[in-house]
Write a protein that holds these residues in place. Structure first.
Motif, short mmCIF file in Angstrom:
data_model
loop_
_atom_site.label_atom_id
_atom_site.label_comp_id
_atom_site.label_asym_id
_atom_site.label_seq_id
_atom_site.Cartn_x
_atom_site.Cartn_y
_atom_site.Cartn_z
N TYR A 54 0.82 -1.19 0.00
CA TYR A 54 0.00 0.00 0.00
C TYR A 54 0.87 1.26 0.00
O TYR A 54 1.93 1.31 0.64
CB TYR A 54 -0.94 0.00 1.21
CG TYR A 54 -1.99 -1.08 1.12
CD1 TYR A 54 -3.14 -0.89 0.37
CD2 TYR A 54 -1.81 -2.29 1.77
CE1 TYR A 54 -4.10 -1.88 0.27
CE2 TYR A 54 -2.77 -3.30 1.68
CZ TYR A 54 -3.91 -3.08 0.93
OH TYR A 54 -4.86 -4.07 0.83
N ASP A 59 -2.61 5.44 0.51
CA ASP A 59 -3.50 4.36 0.96
C ASP A 59 -3.51 4.29 2.49
O ASP A 59 -4.57 4.17 3.12
CB ASP A 59 -3.04 3.01 0.40
CG ASP A 59 -3.21 2.90 -1.10
OD1 ASP A 59 -4.08 3.58 -1.66
OD2 ASP A 59 -2.46 2.11 -1.71
N ASP A 60 -2.32 4.33 3.08
CA ASP A 60 -2.23 4.30 4.55
C ASP A 60 -2.91 5.50 5.17
O ASP A 60 -3.56 5.39 6.23
CB ASP A 60 -0.76 4.23 4.98
CG ASP A 60 -0.14 2.86 4.77
OD1 ASP A 60 -0.88 1.86 4.78
OD2 ASP A 60 1.10 2.80 4.58
N TRP A 115 -6.64 4.90 5.18
CA TRP A 115 -6.97 4.00 6.29
C TRP A 115 -6.98 4.76 7.61
O TRP A 115 -7.92 4.64 8.40
CB TRP A 115 -5.97 2.84 6.36
CG TRP A 115 -6.14 2.02 7.62
CD1 TRP A 115 -5.69 2.34 8.87
CD2 TRP A 115 -6.86 0.79 7.76
NE1 TRP A 115 -6.07 1.37 9.78
CE2 TRP A 115 -6.79 0.43 9.13
CE3 TRP A 115 -7.55 -0.02 6.87
CZ2 TRP A 115 -7.38 -0.74 9.62
CZ3 TRP A 115 -8.14 -1.19 7.36
CH2 TRP A 115 -8.05 -1.54 8.71
N VAL A 117 -2.61 0.50 6.78
CA VAL A 117 -3.33 -0.74 6.51
C VAL A 117 -2.63 -1.89 7.23
O VAL A 117 -1.42 -2.07 7.08
CB VAL A 117 -3.38 -1.02 5.00
CG1 VAL A 117 -4.13 -2.33 4.73
CG2 VAL A 117 -4.05 0.13 4.25
N ILE A 153 -8.01 -0.66 -1.25
CA ILE A 153 -8.66 0.29 -0.35
C ILE A 153 -9.29 1.40 -1.19
O ILE A 153 -8.81 1.74 -2.28
CB ILE A 153 -7.66 0.87 0.67
CG1 ILE A 153 -8.39 1.64 1.77
CG2 ILE A 153 -6.60 1.74 -0.01
CD1 ILE A 153 -7.55 1.92 3.00
N PHE A 158 -10.70 -1.80 4.32
CA PHE A 158 -11.16 -1.16 5.55
C PHE A 158 -12.43 -1.82 6.07
O PHE A 158 -12.52 -2.16 7.25
CB PHE A 158 -11.38 0.33 5.36
CG PHE A 158 -11.73 1.02 6.65
CD1 PHE A 158 -10.74 1.33 7.57
CD2 PHE A 158 -13.05 1.33 6.97
CE1 PHE A 158 -11.06 1.93 8.79
CE2 PHE A 158 -13.37 1.93 8.18
CZ PHE A 158 -12.37 2.23 9.09
#
Length: 312
Positions: free
Chosen positions: A44, A48-49, A52, A85, A130, A145
């Motif tokens: 990721y 992306d993180d 999340w 993530v 995600i 998620f």
């Protein structure tokens, strides 16, 4: 080879689906085998993180005091607050120690019979992607998620973990009777959108509510929806809403209650008595219901999500 008509008792092989069994047509990506598992969890990006983390923070502002204790305890046991993530291997190691479950990556929604097979073997398939900022508030296909934040913490609870495995085993029987929609209603109104009584208060355990801020408040506090004690026979005859807040939520007394009502039920007899279609509308209240709260249905009568109705 196991078949739907004559499944192996140990669930070691993916069942072969008979041509008379109706399942949703899904095209398998070239990079996955018959088990639909990705070779590994994707890497990721920092964005992306960040997505999340922002989703996580938003939910954790809402869920304390609304989510059931088992969910909050599972969050702590699995250390889901570490940021970014979660790593499926680390989650699986913790879950295996607690309840014998693991989390495995899949590219998308997977066929029913494969999903059931993974659950029967205590593997939870989680979307290996995600949502984006553009789909931050709502995504129809479950992403990492929804799957990990919403579902996985409760797999740390032994009774709920056993229920999920038994649900997977029950899926094969539903396919033999061509009653996947009925079993899907049970999953929808329990695993995805279930409420429970906890110390005489309603709390959330369904992943579809836990992973969305709007529904977490609506399900517990709005006047619109019905809240009815779970009756398995009734629920499996009840239609449901996929793309909006639920007109009705079903309530369990405990996970032990959920296990008794389902795993100890004679589903052969039940499937033989079910009609192919649903008997009850999603907003119906019928004479056998034990009603906790009879809703006004104002939100849906005003047009629901499509009309920007206030979720009261």
């Amino acid at each position: 080879m196991a078949t739907i008509l004559n499944p192996e008792s140990d669930f070691s092989a993916i069942p072969e689906v008979d041509g008379d069994v109706f399942t949703a047509p899904l095209k398998r990506p070239e990079n996955v085998g018959e088990d639909w598992l990705e070779p590994e969890q994707r890497q990721y990006s920092s964005e992306d993180d960040a997505v999340w983390n922002d989703l996580f923070e938003r939910q954790m502002e809402i869920l304390p005091g609304r989510a059931c204790d088992a969910f909050m305890a599972g969050m702590q046991k699995l250390h889901l607050n570490r940021g970014g993530v979660p790593d499926f291997k680390e989650l699986s190691e913790e879950l295996d120690r607690l309840t014998g479950w693991s989390v495995v990556p899949v590219p998308m929604l997977i066929p029913d019979h494969v999903f059931f097979w993974h659950l029967a073997n205590r593997r939870f398939p989680a979307g290996n992607f995600i949502r984006t900022r553009e789909t931050f508030d709502y995504i129809q296909e479950p992403d990492v998620f929804h799957d990990v934040f919403g579902h996985v913490p409760l797999l740390a609870d032994p009774t709920f973990a056993d229920y999920m495995q038994e649900y997977g085993k029950a899926g094969w029987k539903a396919m033999r009777y061509n009653r996947l929609k009925s079993l899907g209603s049970l999953y929808w109104y329990t695993v995805e959108f279930g409420l429970m009584m906890q110390a005489d208060e309603l709390r959330i355990y369904g992943a579809g509510i836990l992973s969305g801020p709007r529904e977490a408040i609506f399900a517990l506090e709005a006047e619109s929806p019905n809240r009815i004690m779970l009756n398995v026979d009734r629920v499996m005859r009840t239609d449901y809403v996929i793309s909006d807040l639920q007109p009705t939520y079903f309530v369990i007394e405990s996970f032990e209650d959920l296990y008794r009502q389902t795993v100890e039920r004679d589903f052969d007899q039940l499937y033989r008595s079910l009609d192919p279609g649903f008997t009850y509308a999603n907003a119906a209240v019928i004479d056998v219901d034990y009603v906790v709260h009879r809703g006004s249905q104002e939100y849906h009568l005003r047009g629901g999500r499509g009309s920007n109705a206030n979720p009261v």
